[in-house]
Design a protein around this motif. Structure first.
Motif, mmCIF file in Angstrom:
data_model
loop_
_atom_site.group_PDB
_atom_site.id
_atom_site.type_symbol
_atom_site.label_atom_id
_atom_site.label_comp_id
_atom_site.label_asym_id
_atom_site.label_seq_id
_atom_site.Cartn_x
_atom_site.Cartn_y
_atom_site.Cartn_z
ATOM 1 N N ASN A 113 0.819 -1.206 0.000
ATOM 2 C CA ASN A 113 0.000 0.000 0.000
ATOM 3 C C ASN A 113 0.859 1.266 0.000
ATOM 4 O OD1 ASN A 113 0.922 0.366 2.586
ATOM 5 N ND2 ASN A 113 -0.921 -0.470 3.552
ATOM 6 N N LEU A 114 0.174 2.382 -0.041
ATOM 7 C CA LEU A 114 0.853 3.669 -0.220
ATOM 8 C C LEU A 114 1.891 3.929 0.858
ATOM 9 C CD1 LEU A 114 1.029 6.341 -1.727
ATOM 10 C CD2 LEU A 114 -0.842 7.188 -0.319
ATOM 11 N N GLY A 115 1.523 3.741 2.123
ATOM 12 C CA GLY A 115 2.432 4.068 3.218
ATOM 13 C C GLY A 115 3.720 3.266 3.155
ATOM 14 N N GLN A 116 3.571 1.926 2.994
ATOM 15 C CA GLN A 116 4.752 1.068 2.940
ATOM 16 C C GLN A 116 5.630 1.417 1.737
ATOM 17 O OE1 GLN A 116 5.803 -1.177 5.139
ATOM 18 N NE2 GLN A 116 4.070 -0.807 6.484
ATOM 19 N N SER A 117 4.986 1.660 0.592
ATOM 20 C CA SER A 117 5.747 1.984 -0.612
ATOM 21 C C SER A 117 6.529 3.266 -0.426
ATOM 22 C CB SER A 117 4.824 2.139 -1.820
ATOM 23 O OG SER A 117 4.176 0.934 -2.084
ATOM 24 N N PHE A 118 5.891 4.238 0.232
ATOM 25 C CA PHE A 118 6.544 5.519 0.461
ATOM 26 C C PHE A 118 7.781 5.325 1.333
ATOM 27 C CE2 PHE A 118 6.905 9.531 2.885
ATOM 28 C CZ PHE A 118 7.100 10.395 1.818
ATOM 29 N N LEU A 119 7.629 4.554 2.425
ATOM 30 C CA LEU A 119 8.755 4.286 3.318
ATOM 31 C C LEU A 119 9.870 3.550 2.590
ATOM 32 C CD1 LEU A 119 7.213 3.205 6.725
ATOM 33 C CD2 LEU A 119 8.523 5.256 6.194
ATOM 34 N N ASP A 120 9.456 2.546 1.808
ATOM 35 C CA ASP A 120 10.440 1.762 1.072
ATOM 36 C C ASP A 120 11.221 2.644 0.099
ATOM 37 O OD1 ASP A 120 11.290 -1.099 0.182
ATOM 38 O OD2 ASP A 120 10.877 -0.004 -1.655
#
Lengths: 201, 193
Positions: A125-132
């Motif tokens: 999802n968006l949050g994990q992708s952003f962190l990654d």
């Protein structure tokens, strides 16, 4: 639970699955633009921006992108953001843009971005992708800066343009050219792989 | 005129060697230079695709993008042309040349992310080469890249026989050092052209 997953994502990005040392992605630009620290910072920032933007777009669109054309979608997304980076560099940092010139365009084929898009953003999802994206971008940037610091120190005797080495030290010009890039990155890979215990069979 | 073309070719192969001077195409370089066979297979595919994309990208840039005043989007156009060409070549080979497909078909999808291909198209725009010059230049760069990867792969294959090597140095580390030494020797060509 969600929090520990976020921490795992970040740790994977900046150390365990380090894009350059462990996965050997994005080597081209890591070698080519790391002759001066300022170029390395500009390149790192550019790649991080493209990574984050691509991560956000791909993870938002991941449910509506048909599987068959996903590669083309990644490419067009990445290329569009690279154009933005190229324009910004040309407008605000013309000197850096001159010295790393065509390598900005080559961010498109930097396999870190394609690799993360295919391996992570489509399934998270968006949050994990952003962190990654942030942690991978950070890992890439600090690697570039580390390589560049060694090369600039030995090749020009300066750091970020300031004279650091004493004047009587001879400049080791080869370090600022292609062979120096290979030697420094090769040694760094050796060191990090010895520490992390990762080996090739 | 022929002299000029010859100079461009020699410069592209030796003094401006894609791998050792411009540090291009390093991702496949590191992962494929473990055996001579895969290295030469990849090399053949690269020579084909680089020359073909230069043939297509030059007219697109100079006959379509420049007259329309939309040079800005040439990154997008070039990368789509490259991805499309690779796909097309793969399909044609599958249909008409199954033997060739078996030999270097597996390397084709990887070529899209080989930055040498995109770099050749970008450099030919920056250097303002004519059509013929661009094609010769693209061919030369591809030949130079193959020479580089084949030399490194051959040395690496021999090194496999040496037992004593630090564990962390194995694989990418030692390939980098080999390439560094070779790049040093390629610096010797720099006064030639």
């Amino acid at each position: 639970m969600a929090e520990s997953k976020s921490i795992k994502t970040i740790m994977d990005g900046i150390w365990r699955d380090h894009p350059v040392f462990s996965m050997l992605l994005g080597i081209c630009s890591a070698l080519a633009v790391s002759n001066k620290v300022e170029n390395a910072i500009a390149m790192g920032a550019g790649v991080t921006f493209v990574l984050v933007a691509t991560g956000v777009i791909i993870s938002l669109l991941r449910k509506i992108i048909p599987r068959q054309v996903r590669m083309i979608v990644y490419m067009i997304t990445i290329a569009s953001f690279v154009i933005i980076v190229d324009r910004v560099l040309k407008a605000y940092f013309p000197e850096i843009s001159d010295s790393i010139g065509p390598y900005v365009g080559l961010i498109i084929t930097n396999c870190i971005i394609m690799g993360r898009a295919e391996g992570f953003y489509v399934s998270n999802n968006l949050g994990q992708s952003f962190l990654d994206a942030l942690s991978n971008g950070f890992a890439y940037t600090y690697t570039l800066v580390a390589v560049a610091a060694v090369r600039e120190l030995l090749g020009f005797g300066t750091l970020l343009g300031f004279q650091v080495m004493p004047e009587f030290m001879p400049k080791w010009v080869v370090m600022s050219m292609a062979p120096g890039a290979f030697f420094v990155l090769g040694t760094l890979i050796w060191i990090t792989r010895t520490i992390s215990g990762q080996t090739e069979d | 005129m022929t002299m000029n073309l010859l100079l461009i070719f020699v410069a592209a192969v030796l003094t401006e060697n894609a791998a050792f001077t411009y540090l291009l195409g390093m991702c496949p370089f590191i992962s494929l230079s473990k055996s001579l066979r895969t290295a030469s297979g990849m090399g053949a595919a690269v020579i084909f695709v680089i020359t073909l994309t230069a043939l297509i990208n030059w007219p697109i840039y100079h006959l379509i993008l420049v007259p329309l005043g939309s040079e800005l989007i040439y990154y997008i156009v070039f990368i789509i042309v490259i991805a499309g060409t690779v796909q097309l070549v793969e399909m044609i080979m599958e249909k008409f040349f199954p033997v060739l497909q078996a030999a270097f078909g597996i390397f084709l999808p990887l070529i899209t992310v080989n930055c040498t291909v995109l770099a050749v198209s970008l450099f030919m725009v920056i250097k303002e080469y004519s059509y013929l010059q661009s094609v010769i230049y693209a061919f030369g760069i591809a030949v130079g890249w193959i020479i580089a990867i084949v030399i490194v792969a051959a040395i690496n294959e021999k090194l496999e026989l040496v037992g004593a090597m630090p564990k962390g140095m194995k694989g990418p580390g030692i390939i980098m050092v080999i390439s560094g030494i070779l790049a040093l020797s390629f610096l010797g060509f720099s006064g030639m052209v």
